[in-house]
Write a protein that holds these residues in place. Structure first.
Motif, PDB file in Angstrom:
ATOM      1  N   LYS A 161       0.691  -1.224   0.073  1.00  0.00           N
ATOM      2  CA  LYS A 161      -0.189  -0.137   0.130  1.00  0.00           C
ATOM      3  C   LYS A 161       0.773   1.336   0.167  1.00  0.00           C
ATOM      4  O   LYS A 161       2.080   1.231   0.602  1.00  0.00           O
ATOM      5  N   HIS A 162       0.233   2.502  -0.649  1.00  0.00           N
ATOM      6  CA  HIS A 162       1.112   3.689  -0.615  1.00  0.00           C
ATOM      7  C   HIS A 162       0.533   4.363   0.655  1.00  0.00           C
ATOM      8  O   HIS A 162      -0.504   4.867   0.883  1.00  0.00           O
ATOM      9  N   ALA A 163       1.521   4.623   1.760  1.00  0.00           N
ATOM     10  CA  ALA A 163       1.227   5.268   2.802  1.00  0.00           C
ATOM     11  C   ALA A 163       1.748   6.756   2.950  1.00  0.00           C
ATOM     12  O   ALA A 163       2.998   6.832   2.530  1.00  0.00           O
ATOM     13  N   VAL A 164       0.779   7.743   3.101  1.00  0.00           N
ATOM     14  CA  VAL A 164       1.336   9.097   3.244  1.00  0.00           C
ATOM     15  C   VAL A 164       1.156   9.546   4.612  1.00  0.00           C
ATOM     16  O   VAL A 164       0.249   9.680   5.380  1.00  0.00           O
ATOM     17  N   VAL A 165       2.526  10.035   5.158  1.00  0.00           N
ATOM     18  CA  VAL A 165       2.455  10.261   6.528  1.00  0.00           C
ATOM     19  C   VAL A 165       2.803  11.762   6.467  1.00  0.00           C
ATOM     20  O   VAL A 165       3.725  12.402   5.975  1.00  0.00           O
ATOM     21  N   ILE A 166       1.772  12.693   7.153  1.00  0.00           N
ATOM     22  CA  ILE A 166       2.344  14.090   7.206  1.00  0.00           C
ATOM     23  C   ILE A 166       2.626  14.656   8.493  1.00  0.00           C
ATOM     24  O   ILE A 166       1.846  14.355   9.344  1.00  0.00           O
ATOM     25  N   GLY A 167       3.924  14.918   8.575  1.00  0.00           N
ATOM     26  CA  GLY A 167       4.492  15.169   9.857  1.00  0.00           C
ATOM     27  C   GLY A 167       5.719  14.461   9.797  1.00  0.00           C
ATOM     28  O   GLY A 167       5.915  13.201   9.509  1.00  0.00           O
ATOM     29  N   ARG A 168       6.943  14.990  10.417  1.00  0.00           N
ATOM     30  CA  ARG A 168       8.203  14.201  10.546  1.00  0.00           C
ATOM     31  C   ARG A 168       8.898  14.399  11.687  1.00  0.00           C
ATOM     32  O   ARG A 168      10.065  14.576  12.032  1.00  0.00           O
ATOM     33  N   SER A 169       8.135  14.553  12.981  1.00  0.00           N
ATOM     34  CA  SER A 169       8.804  14.511  14.062  1.00  0.00           C
ATOM     35  C   SER A 169       9.455  13.378  14.516  1.00  0.00           C
ATOM     36  O   SER A 169       9.253  12.233  14.210  1.00  0.00           O
ATOM     37  N   PRO A 170      10.543  13.392  15.337  1.00  0.00           N
ATOM     38  CA  PRO A 170      11.464  12.289  15.679  1.00  0.00           C
ATOM     39  C   PRO A 170      10.750  11.309  16.724  1.00  0.00           C
ATOM     40  O   PRO A 170      11.034  10.218  16.869  1.00  0.00           O
ATOM     41  N   ILE A 171       9.357  11.594  17.202  1.00  0.00           N
ATOM     42  CA  ILE A 171       8.604  10.632  17.841  1.00  0.00           C
ATOM     43  C   ILE A 171       7.433  10.302  17.496  1.00  0.00           C
ATOM     44  O   ILE A 171       6.607   9.325  18.024  1.00  0.00           O
ATOM     45  N   LEU A 172       7.141  10.752  16.152  1.00  0.00           N
ATOM     46  CA  LEU A 172       5.643  10.437  15.520  1.00  0.00           C
ATOM     47  C   LEU A 172       5.983  10.111  13.960  1.00  0.00           C
ATOM     48  O   LEU A 172       5.796   9.148  13.446  1.00  0.00           O
ATOM     49  N   GLY A 173       5.953  11.175  13.140  1.00  0.00           N
ATOM     50  CA  GLY A 173       6.164  11.256  11.943  1.00  0.00           C
ATOM     51  C   GLY A 173       7.254  10.061  11.382  1.00  0.00           C
ATOM     52  O   GLY A 173       6.872   9.377  10.535  1.00  0.00           O
ATOM     53  N   LYS A 174       8.486  10.415  11.839  1.00  0.00           N
ATOM     54  CA  LYS A 174       9.362   9.652  11.435  1.00  0.00           C
ATOM     55  C   LYS A 174       9.452   8.103  11.575  1.00  0.00           C
ATOM     56  O   LYS A 174       9.689   7.487  10.767  1.00  0.00           O
ATOM     57  N   PRO A 175       9.326   7.951  12.858  1.00  0.00           N
ATOM     58  CA  PRO A 175       8.995   6.559  13.203  1.00  0.00           C
ATOM     59  C   PRO A 175       7.945   5.842  12.765  1.00  0.00           C
ATOM     60  O   PRO A 175       8.064   4.483  12.496  1.00  0.00           O
ATOM     61  N   VAL A 176       6.797   6.396  12.533  1.00  0.00           N
ATOM     62  CA  VAL A 176       5.633   5.757  11.855  1.00  0.00           C
ATOM     63  C   VAL A 176       6.052   5.398  10.678  1.00  0.00           C
ATOM     64  O   VAL A 176       5.553   4.311   9.773  1.00  0.00           O
TER      65      VAL A 176
END
Length: 282
Positions: A161-176
């Motif tokens: 699947k193509h997942a789009v994550v909006i956000g790049r914080s080191p404890i949420l966006g990046k790890p997810v």
């Protein structure tokens, strides 16, 4: 409201996680061990105080122990590090959570990285992040882990699947993003500098909103059949997704509240129990 849209109930997922912990906590009790989570709150931010209290209450309901360390806003980085080192050395403490954010004058990254990796149940250390990237972290960041737990609980596929994550914080966006990648999704990570954000989101099979802006994701951005995970929590119990607008197009969606939040807390408790078991090689 579309009757076909699956509402991803975080309370249901959290309840299943907590139920699975009951027998494990009882088994630890037979060995004279009560899983213990230590929370550190620096300053008097009311939202942070509420979060810490919720986590402590959740521990008590399961028969776990909760230790609360409350420090004044004037606390220095060195004073905070001293408290963390004490908890690292305490064999009765299995998990340590430093409530984010800390006052601006404190070196938050130094404080996070002072937490012993075997007690980093919130997945905030640099080493924990690296282990998560490689796919073998014992304790990935709790909100990203909660998001994957919701997808798994409802048997929503990630592979291919193509997942789009909006956000790049080191404890949420990046790890997810990393966890979805390790689950064989194709991942696009977006942020405040991303051009043509709406067009990118329209391509997504899975949308993870973690941008910290109320009702940021619009209904017109969601392609038919997409899964929408709202990891935002803003003042007034409002998520990062315009829920009512996104509902008709989504095949599945998390509400706010009662979506990702309860599962995040349940994941924190699970990680603390995991840490207690590892302490005695159970």
């Amino acid at each position: 409201m579309s009757t076909e849209t699956l509402i991803l109930d975080g309370n249901t997922v959290a309840g299943a996680i907590k139920q699975s912990l009951e027998t494990r906590i009882a088994r630890l009790a037979e060995h004279g061990i009560t899983p213990c989570l230590a929370t550190i709150l620096v300053g008097d931010d009311p939202s942070s105080a509420t979060y810490v209290r919720m986590k402590g209450n959740a521990c008590k309901r399961l028969g776990m122990q909760s230790v609360r360390i409350e420090l004044p806003a004037s606390t220095t980085t060195d004073q905070l590090l001293e408290e963390i080192h004490k908890l690292n050395a305490d064999p009765l403490v299995h998990g340590i959570l430093l409530q984010h954010p800390v006052p601006h004058h404190i070196d938050e990254r130094a404080a996070f990285d002072a937490i012993a990796i075997e007690k980093d149940v919130d997945g905030v250390t640099t080493l924990g992040f690296a282990q998560n990237a490689f796919g073998f972290a014992n304790y990935p960041s709790c909100t990203p882990a909660a998001i994957l737990a919701i997808l798994q609980h409802y048997n929503l596929p990630m592979e291919g699947k193509h997942a789009v994550v909006i956000g790049r914080s080191p404890i949420l966006g990046k790890p997810v993003s990393l966890m979805l990648l390790n689950a064989n999704a194709t991942v696009t990570t977006c942020h405040s500098k991303t051009a043509n954000l709406e067009e990118i989101v329209r391509q997504a099979d899975i949308v993870v909103a973690a941008v910290g802006k109320p009702k940021f994701v619009q209904g017109s951005w969601i392609k038919a059949g997409a899964v929408v995970i709202d990891a935002g929590y803003n003042k007034g119990n409002i998520g990062d997704v315009d829920y009512e607008a996104c509902l008709p197009n989504a095949s599945a969606i998390t509400p706010v509240p009662a979506g990702v939040g309860p599962v995040t807390i349940a994941t924190l408790l699970k990680h603390t129990v995991d840490a207690a078991e590892r302490q005695i090689n159970l």
